[in-house]
Every structure is written in C-alpha cells, then in structure tokens.
Design an enzyme around this catalytic site. Structure first.
Site, mmCIF file in Angstrom:
data_model
loop_
_atom_site.group_PDB
_atom_site.id
_atom_site.type_symbol
_atom_site.label_atom_id
_atom_site.label_comp_id
_atom_site.label_asym_id
_atom_site.label_seq_id
_atom_site.Cartn_x
_atom_site.Cartn_y
_atom_site.Cartn_z
ATOM 1 C CB SER A 115 9.434 10.372 8.816
ATOM 2 O OG SER A 115 8.468 11.378 9.013
ATOM 3 C CE1 TYR A 140 6.536 6.754 11.565
ATOM 4 C CE2 TYR A 140 6.560 9.146 11.588
ATOM 5 C CZ TYR A 140 6.542 7.960 10.881
ATOM 6 O OH TYR A 140 6.533 7.975 9.505
ATOM 7 C CB SER A 190 -0.943 0.017 1.214
ATOM 8 O OG SER A 190 -0.200 0.031 2.412
ATOM 9 C CE LYS A 241 9.319 5.902 9.969
ATOM 10 N NZ LYS A 241 9.560 4.971 8.838
ATOM 11 C CB THR A 270 -0.160 6.510 2.511
ATOM 12 O OG1 THR A 270 0.284 6.874 3.827
ATOM 13 C CG2 THR A 270 0.816 7.048 1.476
#
Ligand code: NAP
Length: 284
Positions: free
Chosen positions: A138, A151, A15, A155, A187
């Site tokens: 990111s 996160y 995806s 990252k 997304t």
C-alpha cells in the site's frame, strides 16, 4: 508479455482489487487459481471461464493447510507462474484506542500470511526454473499515516520481506518480485477495516469511495507485472505526492500528517475515546 496460458494464483480474489485482477487475467487467457475465504464469491469469479479456473478457498492465516493447498495448486497444471499475495485487511483506529489483538491480527493477515504462502510456493518456483511473486502492499507501506498504525506496520513489513527476497531470487533463480503500492481504490477495504476493538468498521469512507476504479487499478497492476516492475504504483493526487515526498523530501510530509493527527485528536476530544473517525486526505 501476456499471461495467456500462464498459471496465476491470486489471494483475496473474492472481491475488490483481487477480483478485478482475476477478471483481467482470465480475459487475457490465464489459468487462474482463486483464493479467499468466501467460496461462493470465488465461484462467481470462476464462472466466466470455469475451464481455466481453480477455486481454492482458505483462510490466509490457516498455515497448517498450506503444504496441502500448494500441492493442490501445483498439481492442477504442474506449475505456478505467478503468485499474487493480495488478500488483506485494513484498520481505522487511533493507536490510543487500539487493542493489542488488533495489531496481532493485522500482522497475521497482512504480513505473516503472504510470507507463509510465498515460502511454501518458493521451492516449487525454484524447481520449475523461474516465476514471479507479487504482494499488494500500500502507499501506507511506505508512508506512515494516522488511524493505520498496525496496517502501516504490516504493510511496511511486507515491503521489507519481499525486497529482501528479491535480492536472493531475482538473479539467482530468475524469479521476479513485484511490490504493488496502491493508494485509495474503490473496494470494500474501509468497510471491512478493523476498529480499535477488533470489530469491522462496517462503513466506507470518502477517500475510498472517491478512489481509483478497481478495474483501472487492475490494468495498471497487470502492465507492471508483465514488465516485471519492482514497484508498481497505483496512486494519484495527494497519495502519489505523499509517496514521492516520503522518498525525496519527507519533512514537509511529516508536517502534513502531524496536522491530520492533531485534527483527529481534536475529534477524539470532542466525541470521546474510540469514536469512529474519518480519515483526511493523506490516507490510504
Ligand atoms: N482499496 C484500497 O484503497 C487499497 C489501498 C492499498 C492497498 N490495498 C490492499 O489491496 C488488497 C486487496 O484489498 P481490497 O481493497 O480489494 O479490499 P477488499 O475488497 O476488502 O478485499 C480483501 C480481500 O482479502 C481477502 N481476505 C481478507 N482477509 C482474509 C483472510 N483472513 N483469509 C483469506 N482471505 C482474506 C478477502 O476475501 P474473503 O473475504 O473471501 O476472505 C477479499 O477478497 C489488500 O491487501 C489491501 O490492503 C487496498
């Protein structure tokens, strides 16, 4: 440089950014290994060029399977020219409301999994005389933002691992290492993000819905990879500005992110601990 006839392994190809990258690579004529957990979604991507696709489903944190999976990937064409570690999961919860298990899961999926796969592929790339490694970090891998403490940690960590690895393998073995830094891309990332309890958020947010089209992101990434860029930035507006401010003049940025934290604390005070909050503009 074109990826026609090159062997490209993409994780998270079922995806979003990974799917768009897989489509773009297949359009260029690459031989693509498609990984992710959802076999049917991977098979749907492979359907556009079945003779040039290998569907290789696995959970990225199933480390015990990696030696056999890498062997299977290697045996397919006898080489792996480019590995794109793209699979990942995000977070939407304040640190005050986040269980330790959520931090563990983010570190597993977003840091240890790409590290483990890269470690397993690396000796083959050295053996074949070169190649390319990439990771999708990111803007949150360079800029700390609210609602993403776990996160951001994971990252940032992949940036550290891949930059350190680049120092060891770029000149020594001819292996290029690219760190991909997207801002908001449209997304399922926010919908699939973990809340403080570990449950999936189940809904998107405005930043992501107004984000960059994944196909446009894939073209930027493809260009960056073909030029062996070290940092491939896929961001615009405030997110791009935040990246630049963090590198050159961070204090004004820290003021902006602190204001966002204060706004979220106010929402928490009004709606209660664990309230499902939406990020503001300086978030990815
Ligand atoms: N979209 C953005 O705004 C944005 C911004 C910055 C960075 N990123 C990064 O871009 C990458 C791709 O995310 P996306 O935006 O395309 O989101 P997405 O649509 O949610 O895609 C995530 C992909 O990761 C795979 N994945 C997740 N957990 C996995 C696991 N345990 N094992 C194997 N595969 C797993 C999923 O495949 P299965 O469900 O089939 O397992 C899926 O293909 C992530 O690393 C994300 O952090 C995204």
């Amino acid at each position: 440089m074109s990826y026609a006839a090159k062997v490209v392994w993409i994780t998270g190809a079922s995806s979003g950014i990974g799917e768009a990258l897989a489509n773009a690579m297949l359009e260029q004529g690459a031989m693509v290994i498609l990984s992710g957990r959802r076999k049917d979604a991977l098979a749907a991507v492979a359907a556009q060029a079945p003779e040039r696709s290998l569907v290789l489903p696995f959970d990225a944190t199933d480390y015990a399977r990696l030696p056999a999976l890498v062997e299977q990937a290697w045996q397919w064409q006898g080489r792996i020219d480019l590995l794109i570690n793209n699979a990942g999961i995000s977070q939407r919860s304040l640190a005050l409301d986040t269980a330790f298990a959520v931090y563990q899961q983010l570190i597993e999926v977003d840091y240890l999994a790409p590290l483990a796969l890269t470690q397993a592929v690396l000796p083959r790339m050295v053996e074949q005389g070169g190649g390319q490694l990439a990771v999708v970090s990111s803007v949150a891998g360079k800029v700390g933002t609210a609602l993403r403490t776990g996160y951001c940690g994971a990252k940032h960590a992949v940036v550290g691992y891949f930059e350190g690895l680049r120092a060891e393998v770029e000149e020594a073995y001819g292996i290029g290492v690219s760190v991909i830094l997207p801002g908001s891309v449209r997304t399922g990332i926010a919908k699939n993000a973990l809340e403080g309890s570990g449950a999936a958020r189940g809904r998107s947010d405005a930043n992501i819905e107004n984000g960059i089209d994944p196909q446009v992101a894939a073209q930027t990434i493809l260009k960056g990879l073909s030029e062996r860029q070290h940092d491939i930035v896929v961001a615009e507006g405030m997110e791009l500005a935040a990246l630049q401010m963090r590198a050159t003049d961070p204090e004004p940025l820290f003021k902006i992110t602190a204001k966002e934290g204060a706004r979220l604390a106010q929402v928490r005070a009004e709606q209660g601990a664990g309230a499902s909050v939406d990020p503001g503009a300086v978030n990815q």
